[in-house]
Design a protein around this motif. Structure first.
Motif, PDB file in Angstrom:
ATOM      1  N   HIS A 279       0.879  -1.170   0.000  1.00 38.99           N
ATOM      2  CA  HIS A 279       0.000   0.000   0.000  1.00 38.99           C
ATOM      3  C   HIS A 279       0.916   1.218   0.000  1.00 38.99           C
ATOM      4  N   LYS A 280       0.400   2.362  -0.426  1.00 34.59           N
ATOM      5  CA  LYS A 280       1.249   3.556  -0.432  1.00 34.59           C
ATOM      6  C   LYS A 280       1.773   3.889   0.958  1.00 34.59           C
ATOM      7  N   SER A 281       1.094   3.382   1.996  1.00 27.63           N
ATOM      8  CA  SER A 281       1.478   3.699   3.373  1.00 27.63           C
ATOM      9  C   SER A 281       2.102   2.543   4.139  1.00 27.63           C
ATOM     10  N   TYR A 282       2.232   1.355   3.505  1.00 29.89           N
ATOM     11  CA  TYR A 282       2.705   0.188   4.249  1.00 29.89           C
ATOM     12  C   TYR A 282       3.759  -0.618   3.487  1.00 29.89           C
ATOM     13  N   LEU A 283       4.805  -0.975   4.223  1.00 29.29           N
ATOM     14  CA  LEU A 283       5.866  -1.859   3.743  1.00 29.29           C
ATOM     15  C   LEU A 283       5.936  -3.019   4.730  1.00 29.29           C
ATOM     16  N   VAL A 284       5.716  -4.236   4.251  1.00 27.21           N
ATOM     17  CA  VAL A 284       5.489  -5.382   5.146  1.00 27.21           C
ATOM     18  C   VAL A 284       6.561  -6.452   4.971  1.00 27.21           C
ATOM     19  N   SER A 285       6.970  -7.035   6.097  1.00 25.16           N
ATOM     20  CA  SER A 285       7.927  -8.145   6.073  1.00 25.16           C
ATOM     21  C   SER A 285       7.282  -9.388   5.464  1.00 25.16           C
ATOM     22  N   ILE A 286       7.910  -9.949   4.449  1.00 27.21           N
ATOM     23  CA  ILE A 286       7.390 -11.163   3.814  1.00 27.21           C
ATOM     24  C   ILE A 286       7.333 -12.312   4.824  1.00 27.21           C
ATOM     25  N   ALA A 287       8.326 -12.357   5.729  1.00 30.91           N
ATOM     26  CA  ALA A 287       8.394 -13.436   6.721  1.00 30.91           C
ATOM     27  C   ALA A 287       7.243 -13.370   7.718  1.00 30.91           C
ATOM     28  N   GLN A 288       6.602 -12.196   7.848  1.00 33.48           N
ATOM     29  CA  GLN A 288       5.512 -12.025   8.811  1.00 33.48           C
ATOM     30  C   GLN A 288       4.133 -12.314   8.213  1.00 33.48           C
ATOM     31  N   PHE A 289       4.078 -12.604   6.903  1.00 26.76           N
ATOM     32  CA  PHE A 289       2.797 -12.849   6.233  1.00 26.76           C
ATOM     33  C   PHE A 289       2.121 -14.118   6.756  1.00 26.76           C
ATOM     34  N   GLU A 290       0.798 -14.009   7.040  1.00 29.04           N
ATOM     35  CA  GLU A 290       0.024 -15.191   7.442  1.00 29.04           C
ATOM     36  C   GLU A 290      -1.026 -15.544   6.402  1.00 29.04           C
ATOM     37  N   CYS A 291      -1.870 -14.580   6.024  1.00 30.42           N
ATOM     38  CA  CYS A 291      -2.906 -14.887   5.044  1.00 30.42           C
ATOM     39  C   CYS A 291      -3.525 -13.605   4.477  1.00 30.42           C
ATOM     40  N   PHE A 292      -4.300 -13.773   3.387  1.00 33.73           N
ATOM     41  CA  PHE A 292      -5.078 -12.682   2.809  1.00 33.73           C
ATOM     42  C   PHE A 292      -6.488 -12.713   3.385  1.00 33.73           C
ATOM     43  N   LEU A 293      -7.097 -11.553   3.480  1.00 34.47           N
ATOM     44  CA  LEU A 293      -8.487 -11.436   3.906  1.00 34.47           C
ATOM     45  C   LEU A 293      -9.249 -10.613   2.879  1.00 34.47           C
ATOM     46  N   ASN A 294     -10.394 -11.112   2.442  1.00 35.48           N
ATOM     47  CA  ASN A 294     -11.269 -10.381   1.525  1.00 35.48           C
ATOM     48  C   ASN A 294     -12.488  -9.922   2.301  1.00 35.48           C
ATOM     49  N   LYS A 295     -12.688  -8.611   2.395  1.00 32.92           N
ATOM     50  CA  LYS A 295     -13.772  -8.061   3.199  1.00 32.92           C
ATOM     51  C   LYS A 295     -14.806  -7.368   2.323  1.00 32.92           C
ATOM     52  N   ALA A 296     -15.880  -6.949   2.946  1.00 34.48           N
ATOM     53  CA  ALA A 296     -16.991  -6.317   2.235  1.00 34.48           C
ATOM     54  C   ALA A 296     -16.513  -5.133   1.406  1.00 34.48           C
ATOM     55  N   GLY A 297     -17.157  -4.994   0.227  1.00 38.34           N
ATOM     56  CA  GLY A 297     -16.808  -3.890  -0.657  1.00 38.34           C
ATOM     57  C   GLY A 297     -15.590  -4.166  -1.513  1.00 38.34           C
ATOM     58  N   GLY A 298     -15.161  -5.433  -1.536  1.00 37.19           N
ATOM     59  CA  GLY A 298     -14.011  -5.801  -2.358  1.00 37.19           C
ATOM     60  C   GLY A 298     -12.681  -5.341  -1.794  1.00 37.19           C
ATOM     61  N   ARG A 299     -12.652  -5.020  -0.494  1.00 38.07           N
ATOM     62  CA  ARG A 299     -11.410  -4.567   0.129  1.00 38.07           C
ATOM     63  C   ARG A 299     -10.554  -5.772   0.517  1.00 38.07           C
ATOM     64  N   ASN A 300      -9.266  -5.676   0.237  1.00 38.46           N
ATOM     65  CA  ASN A 300      -8.326  -6.755   0.527  1.00 38.46           C
ATOM     66  C   ASN A 300      -7.372  -6.334   1.648  1.00 38.46           C
ATOM     67  N   PHE A 301      -7.123  -7.291   2.537  1.00 35.85           N
ATOM     68  CA  PHE A 301      -6.215  -7.037   3.656  1.00 35.85           C
ATOM     69  C   PHE A 301      -5.198  -8.170   3.745  1.00 35.85           C
ATOM     70  N   LEU A 302      -4.109  -7.868   4.406  1.00 36.83           N
ATOM     71  CA  LEU A 302      -3.082  -8.872   4.675  1.00 36.83           C
ATOM     72  C   LEU A 302      -2.955  -9.010   6.185  1.00 36.83           C
ATOM     73  N   ARG A 303      -3.061 -10.249   6.678  1.00 34.48           N
ATOM     74  CA  ARG A 303      -2.914 -10.487   8.112  1.00 34.48           C
ATOM     75  C   ARG A 303      -1.497 -10.978   8.393  1.00 34.48           C
ATOM     76  N   LEU A 304      -0.881 -10.384   9.427  1.00 35.16           N
ATOM     77  CA  LEU A 304       0.454 -10.800   9.844  1.00 35.16           C
ATOM     78  C   LEU A 304       0.373 -11.843  10.953  1.00 35.16           C
ATOM     79  N   LYS A 305       1.485 -12.476  11.244  1.00 40.92           N
ATOM     80  CA  LYS A 305       1.517 -13.536  12.245  1.00 40.92           C
ATOM     81  C   LYS A 305       1.168 -13.040  13.645  1.00 40.92           C
ATOM     82  N   ASN A 306       1.358 -11.739  13.903  1.00 37.46           N
ATOM     83  CA  ASN A 306       1.007 -11.214  15.224  1.00 37.46           C
ATOM     84  C   ASN A 306      -0.436 -10.738  15.300  1.00 37.46           C
TER      85      ASN A 306
END
Length: 235
Positions: A186-213
């Motif tokens: 995202h223009k505001s977020y830089l995320v550690s690949i090692a911390q990735f857990e899963c993708f989340l698809n929410k209402a309105g077609g919004r996509n999120f990334l969940r981290l291990k924490n």
């Protein structure tokens, strides 16, 4: 571009200055030369810079102390030194290039190009950042960072533990230094690949990334397909 050359050999410092002027032309707005560690520290504390060109042996003093003390600042650093054995340690603190002495103009130009662009830095990856916390310098291992969040001209460093600190490097600068181990989701977020857990698809077609924490971060609409591909989820 504002540049500081930290070099104790006068003739080498002037040679670097001359080459920088020839290579950068009107892009260069200011360039200064300092030959010792103490004066360099004072200058760095009182001036805003884009780039530091640093020798690692300053009249017997270790130039790495500059990297350790000022790694929290927004400027990039190019090492110009004959001490090749210290290259690994220098890259651990996020320098964009290591130019070995003696050097030619073409080699210096390549280093300046890397400092001014997002050229792939191969396996030379940043391992530590320093931040100023409660008046003291704190060294943070990149392995403990969950994500960075852009905050105006600064970045917030968010650790996997939930702690966070402010840092003077922008997300763009951090992206350049962490291109293999972090993803710009995202223009505001830089995320550690090692911390990735899963993708989340929410209402309105919004996509999120969940981290291990458990942290959930938004994914930019145009970035979603590329991120899935980089994480190997389209294969």
């Amino acid at each position: 571009m504002k540049i500081l050359i930290i070099e104790d050999e006068f003739l080498i410092a002037r040679r670097i200055e001359r080459m920088c002027r020839e290579i950068l032309g009107p892009i260069l707005s200011e360039i200064s030369c300092i030959g010792n560690l103490a004066d360099a520290k004072v200058y760095l504390e009182t001036n805003k810079l884009d780039l530091v060109m640093l020798d690692l042996n300053l009249n017997g003093e270790d130039g790495l102390r500059i990297l350790q003390q000022f790694a929290a600042e927004s400027f990039h650093t190019i090492i110009v030194s004959a001490q090749k054995e210290k290259a690994v340690d220098a890259f651990d603190y996020g320098v964009v290039d290591f130019v070995s002495k003696p050097f030619e103009k073409e080699r210096l130009k390549l280093a300046l190009d890397r400092a001014g662009s997002t050229i792939d830095m191969g396996t030379k990856q940043l391992k530590f950042l320093s931040v100023k916390s409660k008046g003291t310098l704190k060294i943070i291992a990149i392995a403990h960072v969950a994500f960075f969040r852009g905050s105006d001209i600064y970045s917030e460093i968010h650790l996997e533990s939930g702690e966070y600190f402010l840092h003077d490097k922008t997300l763009e600068q951090l992206s350049q230094l962490l291109s293999h181990s972090f993803l710009r989701i995202h223009k505001s977020y830089l995320v550690s690949i090692a911390q990735f857990e899963c993708f989340l698809n929410k209402a309105g077609g919004r996509n999120f990334l969940r981290l291990k924490n458990g942290t959930e971060l938004p994914i930019g609409r145009t970035r979603y397909p590329t991120i899935k591909d980089k994480l190997g989820l389209n294969r």
